[in-house]
Write a protein that holds these residues in place. Structure first.
Motif, PDB file in Angstrom:
ATOM      1  N   TYR A  56      27.341  20.851  60.073  1.00 39.57           N
ATOM      2  CA  TYR A  56      27.437  22.130  59.896  1.00 39.57           C
ATOM      3  C   TYR A  56      28.167  22.546  58.712  1.00 39.57           C
ATOM      4  CZ  TYR A  56      25.713  27.186  58.782  1.00 39.57           C
ATOM      5  OH  TYR A  56      25.106  28.175  57.513  1.00 39.57           O
ATOM      6  N   ALA A  57      29.624  22.240  58.986  1.00 38.21           N
ATOM      7  CA  ALA A  57      30.914  23.219  57.877  1.00 38.21           C
ATOM      8  C   ALA A  57      30.459  21.920  57.030  1.00 38.21           C
ATOM      9  CB  ALA A  57      31.717  22.793  58.851  1.00 38.21           C
ATOM     10  N   LEU A  58      30.419  20.619  56.988  1.00 36.13           N
ATOM     11  CA  LEU A  58      30.310  20.156  56.056  1.00 36.13           C
ATOM     12  C   LEU A  58      29.176  20.286  54.952  1.00 36.13           C
ATOM     13  CD1 LEU A  58      31.717  17.543  54.598  1.00 36.13           C
ATOM     14  CD2 LEU A  58      30.426  15.651  56.094  1.00 36.13           C
ATOM     15  N   ALA A  59      28.317  20.950  55.382  1.00 33.43           N
ATOM     16  CA  ALA A  59      27.153  21.423  54.479  1.00 33.43           C
ATOM     17  C   ALA A  59      26.895  22.927  53.988  1.00 33.43           C
ATOM     18  CB  ALA A  59      25.044  21.437  55.495  1.00 33.43           C
ATOM     19  N   ALA A  60      28.025  23.148  54.755  1.00 26.47           N
ATOM     20  CA  ALA A  60      27.810  24.348  54.011  1.00 26.47           C
ATOM     21  C   ALA A  60      29.015  24.973  53.083  1.00 26.47           C
ATOM     22  CB  ALA A  60      28.683  25.674  54.995  1.00 26.47           C
ATOM     23  N   ALA A  61      30.134  24.087  52.901  1.00 28.66           N
ATOM     24  CA  ALA A  61      30.725  23.702  51.701  1.00 28.66           C
ATOM     25  C   ALA A  61      30.239  23.299  50.601  1.00 28.66           C
ATOM     26  CB  ALA A  61      31.600  22.546  52.922  1.00 28.66           C
ATOM     27  N   TRP A  62      29.520  22.333  50.762  1.00 24.33           N
ATOM     28  CA  TRP A  62      28.657  21.875  49.749  1.00 24.33           C
ATOM     29  C   TRP A  62      27.565  22.893  48.516  1.00 24.33           C
ATOM     30  CZ3 TRP A  62      23.013  22.051  48.911  1.00 24.33           C
ATOM     31  CH2 TRP A  62      22.883  21.147  47.674  1.00 24.33           C
ATOM     32  N   ALA A  63      27.540  23.635  50.150  1.00 24.40           N
ATOM     33  CA  ALA A  63      26.261  24.478  48.956  1.00 24.40           C
ATOM     34  C   ALA A  63      27.459  25.715  48.765  1.00 24.40           C
ATOM     35  CB  ALA A  63      25.300  25.462  49.884  1.00 24.40           C
ATOM     36  N   ALA A  64      28.979  25.639  49.064  1.00 30.01           N
ATOM     37  CA  ALA A  64      28.963  26.806  48.107  1.00 30.01           C
ATOM     38  C   ALA A  64      30.083  25.974  46.720  1.00 30.01           C
ATOM     39  CB  ALA A  64      30.649  26.656  49.580  1.00 30.01           C
TER      40      ALA A  64
END
Length: 387
Positions: A56-64
């Motif tokens: 999740y943290a990696l995916a959130a950083a990607w979306a950001a």
């Protein structure tokens, strides 16, 4: 199980895809004469519901990394994970409303504006050259003002197919004949659009455009000093007519395209070296007396080398090739280069071994656009295999 991080589409990936469109000329073509490619939707590989749960943290950083949307594009979003971890809105596509927007995204707006002005001015020279600009937009941008000068030359060539003067006598305001000599490919590309029916092949540029030229000349070296017409007279140049009219008392000829190789060929009994210079075998094609002489041709190992060999055999069928074989090619990998404009001609006068290598060069079997220049061969290799 792989521990590599997930590979989702980044803004850099979209930039790379857009650059491919720029480098192919597509964006400049579409900006000038749109064909309906835009609006363009570049899909993004985004996290799946499973990846959201495990990274999740990696995916959130990607979306950001996609917020805010990059310059000159808008984002489409999709909802992911509603039935598992809860709905998450993620970027799903980068959308460019026009080619101009995709160009701005790349930061190439100034270049596009320069192209638009050059395109307008080129059409002012001759409207038909707009078609050339659409075929080669980056070439127009690269050459700039020189392309406009080349256009004036191409139009003059189109209007004067047989000028009957020397190229040095060409009188176009602001155009020096040295410019013509250094921009031949550019001029011919435009002329192909202006006069598609006119053949543009042939070695002698001035002659194929109807200009006067001096007579073909042949340079020879007697590799056997005893066969020379006079002591010390072993390196001669003469007109092709003189070469054809006066059979020489020798048994063998080695013709090569490279001047240094021509000069470096070692002594050999009753042998004559002939300097060809690319497609420059015009000097020996009419020498009927060569039918009674062993003739060897040594050219580059590339498609044009075999094309020259094929054409030479149209005049002298008994010509054999030397140092133009697969063994020589594979023994010199360190010296492989690139042939910028390979020939795709169908050649009918090659033997089986030559044709096999020619087809391999055309197909890129060993390396795409492969070329081995004859002057790069190791000299010990050459000396061991000269006939």
């Amino acid at each position: 199980m792989s521990t590599d991080p997930p590979r989702w589409t980044t803004p850099g990936d979209v930039r790379t895809a857009a650059l491919r469109s720029w480098n192919s000329g597509e964006l400049l073509r579409e900006a000038t004469l749109p064909t309906g490619v835009h609006p363009r939707r570049r899909a993004l590989k985004h996290p799946t519901a499973t990846q959201l749960r495990t990274n999740y943290a990696l995916a959130a950083a990607w979306a950001a990394s996609w917020e805010p949307a990059p310059r000159a594009c808008s984002l489409e979003h999709v909802s992911v994970g509603a039935n598992t971890i809860g709905a998450n809105t993620l970027p799903a596509a980068a959308v460019f409303a026009s080619a101009g927007d995709e160009i701005l995204f790349l930061g190439l707006g100034r270049e596009a504006a320069s192209f638009a002005e050059l395109f307008r001015r080129l059409a002012g020279v001759d409207a038909r050259l707009s078609a050339w600009a659409m075929l080669r937009p980056l070439e127009l941008l690269k050459y700039g003002q020189d392309a406009l000068t080349a256009a004036r030359v191409a139009v003059w060539f189109a209007e004067n197919p047989a000028p009957g003067i020397y190229l040095r006598q060409l009188s176009l305001p602001g155009v020096h004949t040295k410019f013509v000599e250094s921009h031949r490919r550019l001029i011919d590309g435009m002329l192909a659009v202006l006069c598609p029916e006119r053949p543009l092949g042939g070695r002698n540029y001035a002659r194929r455009h109807g200009f006067r030229t001096g007579p073909d000349r042949v340079r020879v070296r007697y590799l056997d000093p005893a066969a020379a017409p006079m002591v010390g007279m072993d390196d001669l140049e003469m007109t092709a007519a003189a070469f054809a009219a006066h059979p020489m008392d020798i048994d063998r000829i080695i013709t090569t395209e490279n001047l240094v190789n021509f000069l470096a060929l070692p002594p050999a009994p009753r042998t004559l070296a002939v300097f060809g210079g690319g497609y420059g075998f015009e000097g020996i094609r009419n020498a009927a007396w060569l039918a009674g002489v062993d003739v060897a041709y040594w050219g580059d190992i590339d498609t044009h080398g075999f094309h020259i060999l094929d054409q030479l055999r149209s005049h002298h069928p008994h010509v054999r090739s030397i140092l133009m074989d697969a063994e020589t090619l594979l023994a010199h990998r360190d010296f492989w280069g690139r042939e910028d404009a390979p020939s795709h001609a169908t050649l009918t006068r090659l033997d089986d071994f030559e044709n096999t290598l020619y087809q391999a060069l055309k197909a890129g079997t060993h390396q795409r656009h492969l070329r081995l220049e004859q002057e790069l061969l190791r000299w010990d290799w050459v000396l061991a295999r000269l006939p």
